[in-house]
Write an enzyme that holds these catalytic residues in place. Sequence first.
Site, PDB file in Angstrom:
ATOM      1  N   ASP A 284       0.828  -1.216   0.000  1.00 23.08           N
ATOM      2  CA  ASP A 284       0.000   0.000   0.000  1.00 23.08           C
ATOM      3  C   ASP A 284       0.861   1.264   0.000  1.00 23.08           C
ATOM      4  O   ASP A 284       1.878   1.335   0.704  1.00 23.08           O
ATOM      5  CB  ASP A 284      -0.873  -0.024   1.266  1.00 23.08           C
ATOM      6  CG  ASP A 284      -1.834   1.147   1.334  1.00 23.08           C
ATOM      7  OD1 ASP A 284      -2.633   1.302   0.396  1.00 23.08           O
ATOM      8  OD2 ASP A 284      -1.776   1.913   2.313  1.00 23.08           O
ATOM      9  N   GLU A 326       1.026  -0.339  -5.184  1.00 19.93           N
ATOM     10  CA  GLU A 326      -0.112   0.589  -5.200  1.00 19.93           C
ATOM     11  C   GLU A 326       0.490   1.990  -5.143  1.00 19.93           C
ATOM     12  O   GLU A 326       0.808   2.518  -4.079  1.00 19.93           O
ATOM     13  CB  GLU A 326      -1.052   0.328  -4.020  1.00 19.93           C
ATOM     14  CG  GLU A 326      -2.412   0.991  -4.202  1.00 19.93           C
ATOM     15  CD  GLU A 326      -2.620   2.241  -3.369  1.00 19.93           C
ATOM     16  OE1 GLU A 326      -3.635   2.923  -3.572  1.00 19.93           O
ATOM     17  OE2 GLU A 326      -1.789   2.560  -2.504  1.00 19.93           O
TER      18      GLU A 326
HETATM   19  C1  OTU Z   1      -4.217   3.778  -0.206  1.00 18.80           C
HETATM   20  O1  OTU Z   1      -4.644   4.832  -1.010  1.00 18.80           O
HETATM   21  C2  OTU Z   1      -5.439   2.933   0.114  1.00 18.80           C
HETATM   22  O2  OTU Z   1      -5.913   2.330  -1.055  1.00 18.80           O
HETATM   23  C3  OTU Z   1      -6.477   3.798   0.772  1.00 18.80           C
HETATM   24  O3  OTU Z   1      -7.674   3.116   0.988  1.00 18.80           O
HETATM   25  C4  OTU Z   1      -5.891   4.290   2.067  1.00 18.80           C
HETATM   26  O4  OTU Z   1      -6.763   5.220   2.650  1.00 18.80           O
HETATM   27  C5  OTU Z   1      -4.527   4.957   1.869  1.00 18.80           C
HETATM   28  O5  OTU Z   1      -3.666   4.241   1.002  1.00 18.80           O
HETATM   29  C6  OTU Z   1      -3.816   5.041   3.175  1.00 18.80           C
HETATM   30  O6  OTU Z   1      -3.460   3.752   3.606  1.00 18.80           O
HETATM   31  O7  OTU Z   1      -1.876   5.880  -0.935  1.00 18.80           O
HETATM   32  O8  OTU Z   1      -0.616   5.477  -3.308  1.00 18.80           O
HETATM   33  O9  OTU Z   1      -6.475   9.039  -3.351  1.00 18.80           O
HETATM   34  O10 OTU Z   1      -5.844   6.598  -3.858  1.00 18.80           O
HETATM   35  O11 OTU Z   1      -4.564   7.504  -0.686  1.00 18.80           O
HETATM   36  C7  OTU Z   1      -1.890   5.891  -3.262  1.00 18.80           C
HETATM   37  C8  OTU Z   1      -6.636   8.222  -2.294  1.00 18.80           C
HETATM   38  C9  OTU Z   1      -2.512   5.797  -1.914  1.00 18.80           C
HETATM   39  C10 OTU Z   1      -5.927   6.941  -2.515  1.00 18.80           C
HETATM   40  C11 OTU Z   1      -4.534   7.017  -1.971  1.00 18.80           C
HETATM   41  C12 OTU Z   1      -3.947   5.646  -1.946  1.00 18.80           C
END
Ligand code: OTU
Length: 650
Positions: A284, A326
């Site tokens: 993540d 991600e």
């Molecule tokens: C990711 O999100 C997760 O998919 C989100 O659900 C979480 O809230 C976030 O991390 C924190 O853990 O970090 O690299 O625009 O696309 O926050 C991208 C919002 C991220 C998400 C972004 C994303």
Amino acid sequence: MYEQASHSLLNEILVELKPEIGNLRLRHFYTRLGANFYAIHSLFHLLYGDRPDFKEQMVSLVDTLALRYIERAPALRKSDLARERDYNWFLSQKWVGMALYCDRFSEDLKGLRKKLPYLQDLGVNMVHVMPMLDCPPDNSDGGYAVRDFYRIDPRFGTTADVAALASTLKKRDMLLALDVVVNHTSNEHEWAQRARRGEKKYQDYYFVFDDRETPDIFEETMPEIFPATAPGNFTWDEEMGKWVMTVFNNYQWDLNYRNPAVLIEMIDIILFWANQGADILRLDAVAFLWKKMGSVCQNEREAHLLLQLMKDCCQVTAPGVLFIAEAIVAPGEISKYFGEDAINAKECEIAYNATFMALLWDAVATKNAAVLGHGVKNLPSKLERATWLNYVRCHDDIGLGFDDSDIRLAGYDPAQHRRFVLDYFTGRFAGSVARGLPFGENPKTGDARISGSLASLVGLETALENQDEAAIEAAIRTIVLLHSMILSFGGIPLLYYGDAIGTLNSLEYLADPAKAADNRWMHRSHFNWSKAEKRHQSGTVEQRIFSALKRLIALRKETTAFADFDNRQLLAVDNPNLLTFSRTDPQNSRNRVLVIGNFNTEPQTLPVSALSTHGFFLQGSMRNLCSGEQIAEESGAIIIPALSFYWLSD
Ligand code: OTU
């Protein structure tokens, strides 16, 4: 690579390893450690070489790799070896994924095992179960504010249930993907608690400051991620009497990877979940891993070095396990998360194709493929042995993360165009059928992203309310069209759990104070199993969507040209409503598929001259893979129906 300095260090480390490690059968471990040690050592030295405890930290890292290897079950070791032999296994077109919440799709982990027939009915064989680790119930960020990285939230089950799910999936030839939240922890994590109580060791796990001096310098260049609900990047912690860096929500503390102990802890966590049977780990928010004053603190060079290290280490202990990056960042940055080099600087095998996702939504709003076409053309090429995760919707908001230059090439003004797309999906544009809400609006910059379920964003909710059959048909066609793109583009398609049955926005989250301020929950509703049953009833919306997607998935799996070996060619056609590309079977170049998507609400004409130069329509017709019918040219052109697509072969 054999290099004296690192090899002699390796020899020393092997002597210093915990005694129990020396006596076990570690043949494959040592081979892999030898192969990767030069890279691990070099990277670790680049990041931490100036520390007096460098060698001690190296020993601790190798200890971690060895102990997790010893624990790795025979079946998983066997699968590692098989994947080492068949190393392109994940590039096959046979994989189709779905992301789902264990508790919202079923009840818990045991329940999820009973729901697998639904996934198999659709053809899904890779399951990304959204994070299930222990989080504070009221401050969980949907599972991304982890309190204990080794403990499944008891509402979902136990670690043993995860291992049982993994082995059930394996028997069904399905893959399991799990999250590892590498960038931050909950403020209730033990490390954070101990930091709060004043333990220096754990304060060093985070970015902790006595006053605003350093935070203010950081703030000069750091953007805000959740400006509406968690403005700023630092939070005052009363108990600790200090400021702590919290890029996401104020209860998510950013980990400090300048401290090698943090990296080693995280590698241990990665390997722990690899050992529970995960085939794929979704890392993540990887873009955020390294913070540097004076920068945006995203996509830093060191973030890439950390990922290379994580990959190299995982290859020593659990080489069969893949990483998904991600990184929802600019198009030019995303592909860097595959690494610089497939062998020497590998990072993640898979990356979210956020650019393609956002471009598809642009095409839905504009009803043409102009920006989409330029964006796809300018997608950076990726490494060998790397593949996209192509998706239409996920649990997050939609950010319009494509390049201004592609908007300009399409003839639009970037600022106005972005405003239009936002307005279109958030119902501020007169005549729009979309039912989204703005997410993360930033009054300082005027930016916003979009929340909403696929079906509601493409107008199904409005159409059903108006009982407008033509509009229902248009929405269903759009859903199928978007999926036809992610299924044929090249990469692993990742469906989102309610989308195959046309799940609308849900406002149930508003009743829960812990969720009400975060409208991403409108597209994270409880899967409605009685609605899903309607997929068996001919003529229902559910059946029309489900059966179309099921058929496309089955066709994808049969179509070897859809495997991902950089075998896509974008075709320039003189019609901005169409996205046209060809896919060629890497083993047999005569085996090709021509993909044409029409994003317009009117049927579109495509002159075959644009196609025949590429060897298509030489016989005057081609076979539509989906219907089996021949599509013949008429007066030198073919017609693509409104909001529709063709997958054509000779
Ligand atoms: C990711 O999100 C997760 O998919 C989100 O659900 C979480 O809230 C976030 O991390 C924190 O853990 O970090 O690299 O625009 O696309 O926050 C991208 C919002 C991220 C998400 C972004 C994303």
